[in-house]
Design an enzyme around this catalytic site. Structure first.
Site, PDB file in Angstrom:
ATOM      1  N   ALA A  83      71.267   6.075  44.787  1.00 58.52           N
ATOM      2  CA  ALA A  83      71.621   5.194  45.893  1.00 58.52           C
ATOM      3  C   ALA A  83      70.383   4.381  46.259  1.00 58.52           C
ATOM      4  O   ALA A  83      69.251   4.809  46.009  1.00 58.52           O
ATOM      5  CB  ALA A  83      72.095   6.027  47.077  1.00 58.52           C
ATOM      6  N   GLY A 128      72.503   9.480  43.264  1.00 56.88           N
ATOM      7  CA  GLY A 128      73.839   8.866  43.189  1.00 56.88           C
ATOM      8  C   GLY A 128      74.199   8.419  41.780  1.00 56.88           C
ATOM      9  O   GLY A 128      75.382   8.318  41.441  1.00 56.88           O
ATOM     10  N   GLU A 131      75.512  11.408  40.198  1.00 53.16           N
ATOM     11  CA  GLU A 131      76.798  11.703  40.850  1.00 53.16           C
ATOM     12  C   GLU A 131      77.901  10.773  40.313  1.00 53.16           C
ATOM     13  O   GLU A 131      79.048  11.185  40.153  1.00 53.16           O
ATOM     14  CB  GLU A 131      76.634  11.591  42.363  1.00 53.16           C
ATOM     15  CG  GLU A 131      75.722  12.713  42.886  1.00 53.16           C
ATOM     16  CD  GLU A 131      75.357  12.585  44.354  1.00 53.16           C
ATOM     17  OE1 GLU A 131      74.739  11.572  44.713  1.00 53.16           O
ATOM     18  OE2 GLU A 131      75.690  13.493  45.129  1.00 53.16           O
ATOM     19  N   GLU A 151      67.235  14.343  45.633  1.00 55.84           N
ATOM     20  CA  GLU A 151      67.371  13.977  47.049  1.00 55.84           C
ATOM     21  C   GLU A 151      66.544  14.826  48.007  1.00 55.84           C
ATOM     22  O   GLU A 151      66.003  14.309  48.988  1.00 55.84           O
ATOM     23  CB  GLU A 151      68.851  14.032  47.482  1.00 55.84           C
ATOM     24  CG  GLU A 151      69.689  12.861  46.997  1.00 55.84           C
ATOM     25  CD  GLU A 151      70.394  13.123  45.671  1.00 55.84           C
ATOM     26  OE1 GLU A 151      69.917  13.979  44.899  1.00 55.84           O
ATOM     27  OE2 GLU A 151      71.410  12.468  45.406  1.00 55.84           O
TER      28      GLU A 151
HETATM   29  N1  CO8 Z   1      66.781   2.572  45.136  1.00 54.00           N
HETATM   30  C1  CO8 Z   1      66.202   1.347  45.253  1.00 54.00           C
HETATM   31  N2  CO8 Z   1      65.280   0.878  44.378  1.00 54.00           N
HETATM   32  C2  CO8 Z   1      64.925   1.680  43.354  1.00 54.00           C
HETATM   33  C3  CO8 Z   1      65.483   2.954  43.174  1.00 54.00           C
HETATM   34  C4  CO8 Z   1      66.455   3.404  44.126  1.00 54.00           C
HETATM   35  N3  CO8 Z   1      67.084   4.599  44.036  1.00 54.00           N
HETATM   36  N4  CO8 Z   1      64.939   3.514  42.079  1.00 54.00           N
HETATM   37  C5  CO8 Z   1      64.082   2.608  41.592  1.00 54.00           C
HETATM   38  N5  CO8 Z   1      64.063   1.502  42.342  1.00 54.00           N
HETATM   39  C6  CO8 Z   1      63.248   0.295  42.158  1.00 54.00           C
HETATM   40  C7  CO8 Z   1      61.803   0.540  42.488  1.00 54.00           C
HETATM   41  O1  CO8 Z   1      61.577   0.454  43.892  1.00 54.00           O
HETATM   42  C8  CO8 Z   1      61.131  -0.575  41.713  1.00 54.00           C
HETATM   43  O2  CO8 Z   1      61.289  -1.771  42.426  1.00 54.00           O
HETATM   44  P1  CO8 Z   1      60.014  -2.772  42.598  1.00 54.00           P
HETATM   45  O3  CO8 Z   1      59.687  -3.195  41.190  1.00 54.00           O
HETATM   46  O4  CO8 Z   1      60.573  -3.874  43.440  1.00 54.00           O
HETATM   47  O5  CO8 Z   1      58.930  -1.963  43.228  1.00 54.00           O
HETATM   48  C9  CO8 Z   1      62.002  -0.689  40.477  1.00 54.00           C
HETATM   49  O6  CO8 Z   1      63.243  -0.055  40.786  1.00 54.00           O
HETATM   50  C10 CO8 Z   1      61.401   0.020  39.264  1.00 54.00           C
HETATM   51  O7  CO8 Z   1      61.147   1.357  39.643  1.00 54.00           O
HETATM   52  P2  CO8 Z   1      59.713   2.064  39.444  1.00 54.00           P
HETATM   53  O8  CO8 Z   1      58.617   1.062  39.490  1.00 54.00           O
HETATM   54  O9  CO8 Z   1      59.644   3.185  40.390  1.00 54.00           O
HETATM   55  O10 CO8 Z   1      59.875   2.571  37.928  1.00 54.00           O
HETATM   56  P3  CO8 Z   1      59.139   3.833  37.307  1.00 54.00           P
HETATM   57  O11 CO8 Z   1      59.383   3.752  35.831  1.00 54.00           O
HETATM   58  O12 CO8 Z   1      57.727   3.935  37.751  1.00 54.00           O
HETATM   59  O13 CO8 Z   1      59.931   5.101  37.882  1.00 54.00           O
HETATM   60  C11 CO8 Z   1      61.899   6.342  38.551  1.00 54.00           C
HETATM   61  C12 CO8 Z   1      61.285   5.299  37.586  1.00 54.00           C
HETATM   62  C13 CO8 Z   1      61.268   7.708  38.258  1.00 54.00           C
HETATM   63  C14 CO8 Z   1      63.381   6.414  38.280  1.00 54.00           C
HETATM   64  C15 CO8 Z   1      61.580   5.926  40.005  1.00 54.00           C
HETATM   65  O14 CO8 Z   1      61.974   4.574  40.187  1.00 54.00           O
HETATM   66  C16 CO8 Z   1      62.283   6.758  41.025  1.00 54.00           C
HETATM   67  O15 CO8 Z   1      61.877   7.895  41.262  1.00 54.00           O
HETATM   68  N6  CO8 Z   1      63.333   6.214  41.652  1.00 54.00           N
HETATM   69  C17 CO8 Z   1      64.051   6.869  42.709  1.00 54.00           C
HETATM   70  C18 CO8 Z   1      64.935   7.966  42.160  1.00 54.00           C
HETATM   71  C19 CO8 Z   1      65.624   8.716  43.274  1.00 54.00           C
HETATM   72  O16 CO8 Z   1      64.994   9.366  44.076  1.00 54.00           O
HETATM   73  N7  CO8 Z   1      66.958   8.619  43.325  1.00 54.00           N
HETATM   74  C20 CO8 Z   1      67.744   9.260  44.346  1.00 54.00           C
HETATM   75  C21 CO8 Z   1      67.981   8.322  45.473  1.00 54.00           C
HETATM   76  S1  CO8 Z   1      68.807   9.091  46.828  1.00 54.00           S
HETATM   77  C22 CO8 Z   1      70.413   9.156  46.354  1.00 54.00           C
HETATM   78  O17 CO8 Z   1      70.792   8.728  45.301  1.00 54.00           O
HETATM   79  C23 CO8 Z   1      71.345   9.769  47.353  1.00 54.00           C
HETATM   80  C24 CO8 Z   1      72.818   9.614  46.957  1.00 54.00           C
HETATM   81  C25 CO8 Z   1      73.696  10.079  48.080  1.00 54.00           C
HETATM   82  C26 CO8 Z   1      73.631   9.136  49.252  1.00 54.00           C
HETATM   83  C27 CO8 Z   1      74.427   9.626  50.404  1.00 54.00           C
HETATM   84  C28 CO8 Z   1      74.634   8.572  51.487  1.00 54.00           C
HETATM   85  C29 CO8 Z   1      74.066   8.889  52.819  1.00 54.00           C
END
Ligand code: CO8
Length: 278
Positions: A83, A128, A131, A151
């Site tokens: 998400a 997400g 999921e 999460e």
């Molecule tokens: N949301 C928004 N932007 C994201 C997300 C995300 N989940 N993941 C990555 N991005 C963006 C980064 O911010 C970055 O943007 P920018 O270039 O503008 O800074 C771009 O994508 C590239 O990402 P990275 O530079 O971080 O790339 P890396 O190769 O260094 O890392 C990862 C890749 C490991 C995947 C890293 O991006 C990461 O850890 N991302 C987040 C993963 C995460 O924690 N996902 C879970 C999110 S919470 C969720 O899904 C809850 C679902 C249920 C919601 C319930 C509703 C209330």
């Protein structure tokens, strides 16, 4: 010939006038391929994307020719990184509930539709994103894929069905290990624990998913498939004895349809069955 439909939505941080495709839908013979197109945010799910996926699934449900759905992400890095973290950062409980409900509505639309679904996991499937893959019937991963529910590391919990669908798929102990450690499960381990059905090299991912979908939507009895799929899914919510009784009931009822006659007669006559008559 394939038909490509694009849906347009808005990306939160862009100007209102700047619209781009967030998902695309390509219709093939008897199935469609839905692709999330937000590679600059690793295909993270915002409200617009959730709405679009839901609209696609609803639209396909009204298309009698389409029986399957493959979901994948643009690029070679991410299926979907979860998400949209930026969108969630300022949530109050009401906004969090509305977002969680929207996510559930979309995931339930996939799981509850008559479409056989395959997630073609082409990289990160986190939060997400996993999921979303868990709401599909089958998961095929590329060899570089990493899957997890990170999460709790963000101080939140999986909120798009992960606590329930993951534990039903791999069992509570492995689900808890994945949820509580927030680990990224590599595709070889995902295969070992039954989180994915198959692992292939990235370049073969979509081909493999399409080949499997082609077999599923090819020469099998569509009504029999629909009933079998429903029995598997709905049986998970029932006591075994009730689910087995339901199987007997459905098995007998199917003989009031044309499909068993077509399939069983074709076998006796050493012919290919033709289920196109319905
Ligand atoms: N949301 C928004 N932007 C994201 C997300 C995300 N989940 N993941 C990555 N991005 C963006 C980064 O911010 C970055 O943007 P920018 O270039 O503008 O800074 C771009 O994508 C590239 O990402 P990275 O530079 O971080 O790339 P890396 O190769 O260094 O890392 C990862 C890749 C490991 C995947 C890293 O991006 C990461 O850890 N991302 C987040 C993963 C995460 O924690 N996902 C879970 C999110 S919470 C969720 O899904 C809850 C679902 C249920 C919601 C319930 C509703 C209330």
């Amino acid at each position: 010939m394939s038909i490509v439909l694009f849906f347009y939505g808005q990306i939160g941080h862009r100007k209102k006038s700047a619209r781009m495709a967030l998902t695309s839908l390509e219709k093939k013979n008897h199935y469609a391929i839905l692709t999330i197109n937000r590679p600059d945010a690793l295909n993270a799910l915002n409200e617009d994307i959730l709405n679009e996926i839901h609209e696609h699934v609803e639209g396909l449900a009204g298309d009698a020719a389409i029986r399957g759905l493959i979901i994948t992400g643009t690029g070679e890095k991410a299926f979907c990184a979860g998400a949209d973290i930026g969108q969630m950062a300022s949530f109050n409980p009401e906004q969090a509930e509305a977002f969680a409900r929207k996510g559930h509505k979309t995931m339930n639309a996939i799981a509850g539709s008559d479409l056989v679904s395959i997630a073609a996991i082409n990289g990160f499937a986190l939060g997400g994103g996993l999921e979303l893959a868990l709401s599909c019937d089958i998961r095929i991963a590329s060899d570089n894929a990493k899957m997890g529910l990170p999460e709790t590391g963000l101080g939140i919990i999986p909120g798009f069905g992960g606590t329930q669908r993951l534990s039903r798929l791999v069992g509570p102990a492995l689900a808890l290990e994945i949820i509580l450690t927030g680990t990224q499960v590599k595709s070889d381990r995902a295969l070992q624990i039954g989180l994915v059905n198959q692992v292939v090299v990235q370049s073969e991912l979509l081909n493999t998913a399409e080949k499997m979908m082609g077999i599923i939507t090819g020469k099998k009895g569509p009504e029999a498939q629909k009933i079998a799929r429903w029995l598997v899914h709905s049986g998970l919510e029932q006591p075994l004895s009730a689910a087995l009784e339901r199987e007997i009931n459905e098995f007998s009822q199917i003989f009031s349809r044309e499909e068993p006659r077509v399939g069983l007669t074709a076998f006796k006559e050493k012919k290919e069955p033709d289920f196109s008559g319905g």
